[in-house]
Design an enzyme around this catalytic site. Structure first.
Site, mmCIF file in Angstrom:
data_model
loop_
_atom_site.group_PDB
_atom_site.id
_atom_site.type_symbol
_atom_site.label_atom_id
_atom_site.label_comp_id
_atom_site.label_asym_id
_atom_site.label_seq_id
_atom_site.Cartn_x
_atom_site.Cartn_y
_atom_site.Cartn_z
ATOM 1 N N HIS A 103 4.486 -1.872 -0.763
ATOM 2 C CA HIS A 103 4.232 -1.188 0.517
ATOM 3 C C HIS A 103 2.757 -0.831 0.672
ATOM 4 O O HIS A 103 2.127 -1.166 1.687
ATOM 5 C CB HIS A 103 5.089 0.080 0.599
ATOM 6 N N GLU A 104 2.213 -0.148 -0.319
ATOM 7 C CA GLU A 104 0.827 0.307 -0.189
ATOM 8 C C GLU A 104 -0.148 -0.866 -0.173
ATOM 9 O O GLU A 104 -1.176 -0.816 0.514
ATOM 10 C CB GLU A 104 0.479 1.292 -1.304
ATOM 11 N N HIS A 162 -0.641 -2.062 3.277
ATOM 12 C CA HIS A 162 -1.709 -1.356 3.988
ATOM 13 C C HIS A 162 -3.072 -1.918 3.595
ATOM 14 O O HIS A 162 -3.958 -2.101 4.442
ATOM 15 C CB HIS A 162 -1.665 0.139 3.649
ATOM 16 N N HIS A 201 -3.861 -5.021 5.399
ATOM 17 C CA HIS A 201 -4.220 -4.741 6.792
ATOM 18 C C HIS A 201 -5.715 -4.422 6.892
ATOM 19 O O HIS A 201 -6.409 -4.858 7.823
ATOM 20 C CB HIS A 201 -3.377 -3.578 7.311
#
Length: 682
Positions: free
Chosen positions: A470-471, A474, A477
């Protein structure tokens, strides 16, 4: 002059603008931040005082260049504060909070700047300026921010707004510090090893080392930010589970870490500010800047999700209560028993963390799982940079390269838990990628994994594996940002959209081929048995009722605090718990056996984490996520062609254009909410 000020405000390493943390103490941090604020103010004054016809570079470009030093200095300061704070650093942040709020007010309440940006917009509308989509979006967003920040208020109301912003900023800083104090103080001491029955040897060792680190004898069960604690699934003694649960839910009530006064003041001041700015509530104010736009648009999705979660959780509660009666005859089934009995039932059909941990060694998960998925999708590779350093010896710095070897940016990894670190996991942009400035991105990946003994493996739970994916979503992104202006680059997107790319990245954790590479026994190298993967897939929905309801309850609680009229909000700390109970009941998510993922007093996301009135964003973003995952599944899953399109059409634009238009261009339509509902139905 401006370029010199930009480079001198913060000492840096190499050409990446990675801060030279080794040379930064609280005094240097304070000097760097204040110098950066002065630099930004000088640059913006030049824009406001200009009389020549506006151009893209003289307004938008100049505005962005003026803010570079401020973004870098503040990102560095708050990265360290969140990850490795000290009393001196906390004091500095308290001191700076009202200064930063006043600085923001000096920008957004500056009529000269507002008129200059408005004149640029008018020139573009009349055809005097030929602006592309990014420039036009920048103007629209900045003008909207001027309005949202009260530029059109009269002088007395602007003065009250400045007071509110300064006080709110100080309270948020205070809450953040109280949260760490309260979490550390709530750790549960254990004197007899009998009380640890059910824990693995690794868990016992972690508890022993936690006690030693604080100069204690015996063991110490440290807490994480959430209500539910990992210990509860393993501890066999109900009385010990009760102690852990009650320590968790009572955090912030009394003592040095009491947060009630901060919560009450924050809720009331935010409500007053929203009214001053012309909004019905703080929730309405926040929603207006997101994809949802209004509370009325987001509430039906939240209510539908809550209803589904309650129904499934109640069904699970009946099943678990029957199972508990067989496992622990004569004892009542209570909230602290849920995770324990759920683990017992999972062991029959799904898979327990105890079975998985030997196959989930942190470094292999990271390199052969998280990074390998990114290589297969996007062609990137990750390489250590031993010549560069982060903000603590726990960190490692890595260079991220494109498929052809071109340097993409830097990744700073900080995996280990420590008392000086905020709980949970997160990513930060130390440096935003920008075409205007030619900056390469520098991002951090922060988790709270228990530090292993020297020479021993760091073995993860399945939730921690998902967190790593998940991290890093980020991080991708931020790394893949391909925007002109740094303020709208990468993760600088609406809050209810920014979680979408990170949630999509979780999808690859269970890819059958990938997991066979990264999930290998830490000692023998044996691949995880296919039977365990089968059970892991089957178990994805095993406790979905609990997981969804605790999250939905927290989302509803956030909305309740931030949508209530001022005269319905508590006026003193003792009223906080009563307000919470009434809010959960009114929103029909008050199931005693499933408390909210965060109770009000330790809800860091909404009182200090920037998710105030926006915790719903995780659900709203999952609508995009589920829809995009359906697209990936229909286009071959984990492959370069699909990854490249997702990177270029979704990740690269960031917040530089309307994200809804970006998504529609990628998918051909708005996301279909039914993909989300199907994902959560058992």
């Amino acid at each position: 002059m401006l370029d010199e000020a930009m480079s001198s405000a913060l000492p840096e390493q190499a050409h990446f603008h990675l801060p030279d943390f080794g040379s930064l103490d609280p005094q240097r941090f304070g000097e760097a931040v204040r110098a950066a604020l002065a630099t930004q103010r000088q640059g913006l004054d030049e824009i406001g005082e200009a009389v020549a016809p506006p151009t893209e570079d003289s307004v938008i470009g100049a505005w962005e260049r003026a803010g570079v030093a401020q973004r870098r200095a503040c990102a560095a300061l708050f990265t360290v504060r969140d990850a490795d704070t000290t009393a001196e650093l906390d004091a500095l942040c308290d001191e700076l909070a009202p200064e930063l709020a006043a600085h923001d007010d000096s920008i957004w309440l500056d009529a000269r700047l507002y008129e200059r940006v408005r004149a640029t917009q008018e020139a573009a509308d009349k055809g005097a300026l030929n602006l592309d989509a990014q420039a036009r979006w920048w103007l629209a967003e900045v003008l909207r921010e001027f309005a949202r920040h009260g530029v059109q208020l009269d002088a007395p109301h602007q003065e009250r707004l400045r007071q509110l912003n300064a006080t709110i900023a100080s309270l948020e800083s205070t809450f953040s510090q109280l949260l760490v104090t309260g979490r550390n103080a709530a750790a549960v001491p254990i004197e007899s090893e009998d009380e640890l029955a059910g824990l693995s040897e690794e868990q016992k060792d972690r508890a022993r080392r936690a006690a030693q680190a604080r100069g204690r004898q015996g063991w110490l069960l440290e807490l994480v930010n959430t209500t539910n604690q990992d210990w509860l699934a393993a501890l066999d003694r109900q009385d010990v589970r009760q102690r852990v649960f009650e320590a968790s839910v009572s955090r912030g009530a009394t003592g040095a870490g009491a947060t009630g006064a901060s919560v009450v003041r924050l809720a009331r001041l935010r409500a007053e500010r929203a009214t001053l700015l012309g909004f019905d509530s703080h929730a309405a104010y926040v929603a207006s800047a997101g994809c949802a736009k209004t509370v009325e648009a987001l509430q039906p999705l939240l209510d539908r999700f809550s209803e589904l979660a309650v129904r499934q959780a109640r069904a699970d509660a009946q099943r678990y209560e029957r199972a508990f009666a067989q496992c622990a005859p004569g004892l009542d089934f209570r909230p602290w028993d849920w995770a324990w009995v759920a683990a017992k039932l999972r062991a029959e059909d799904a898979v327990d963390d105890g079975e998985l941990r030997p196959y989930l060694e942190f470094h292999r998960v990271l390199h052969e799982g998280v990074f390998e998925a990114a290589r297969r999708l996007y062609g990137i590779t990750v390489h250590p940079r031993g010549d560069l350093h982060g903000y603590t010896p726990d960190t490692s710095v890595h260079e991220v390269r494109e498929e052809d070897g071109t340097v993409l940016g830097l990744l700073v990894i900080d995996p280990w838990a420590r008392p000086s670190k905020q709980g949970g996991a997160w990513m930060t942009d130390l440096v935003a990628r920008s075409q205007l400035l030619g900056d390469l991105p520098v991002v951090t990946l922060n988790t709270n994994i228990a530090r292993p003994r020297k020479g021993e493996p760091a073995l993860l739970s399945w939730d921690q594996v998902i967190t790593c994916f998940h991290e890093f979503g980020h991080c991708l992104h931020g790394l893949f940002a391909d925007s002109r202006y740094p303020s709208m680059s990468g993760t600088n997107a609406p809050t209810d959209y920014v979680e979408f790319p990170s949630q999509v990245n979780e999808h690859w954790a269970l890819d059958r081929d990938l997991i066979s590479h990264y999930a290998r026994h830490w000692n023998t190298g044996e691949a995880i048995p296919g039977e365990l993967i089968d059970r892991l897939e089957r178990g994805r929905l095993a406790d979905i009722g609990f997981e969804d309801l605790e999250t939905a309850a927290a989302m509803q609680l956030d909305q309740a605090w931030h949508s209530a009229p001022l005269d319905e909000l508590p006026t003193e700390p003792l009223q906080v718990d009563d307000f919470e109970a009434r809010a959960l009941a009114a929103r029909k998510v008050d199931v005693e056996l499933v408390p909210p993922r965060y109770r009000t007093r330790y809800f860091s996301h909404i009182w200090a984490g920037g998710y105030d009135a926006a915790y719903y964003a995780y659900l709203w973003a999952e609508v995009f996520d589920a829809d995009a995952c359906a697209w990936f599944d229909a286009n071959g899953g984990l492959n370069r062609q699909a990854g490249e399109r997702f990177r270029r059409e979704v990740l690269a634009p960031g917040g530089s254009v309307d994200v809804m238009e970006t998504y529609r261009a990628f998918r051909g339509a708005d996301p279909d909410v039914e993909h989300l509902i199907a994902r959560h139905c058992r």
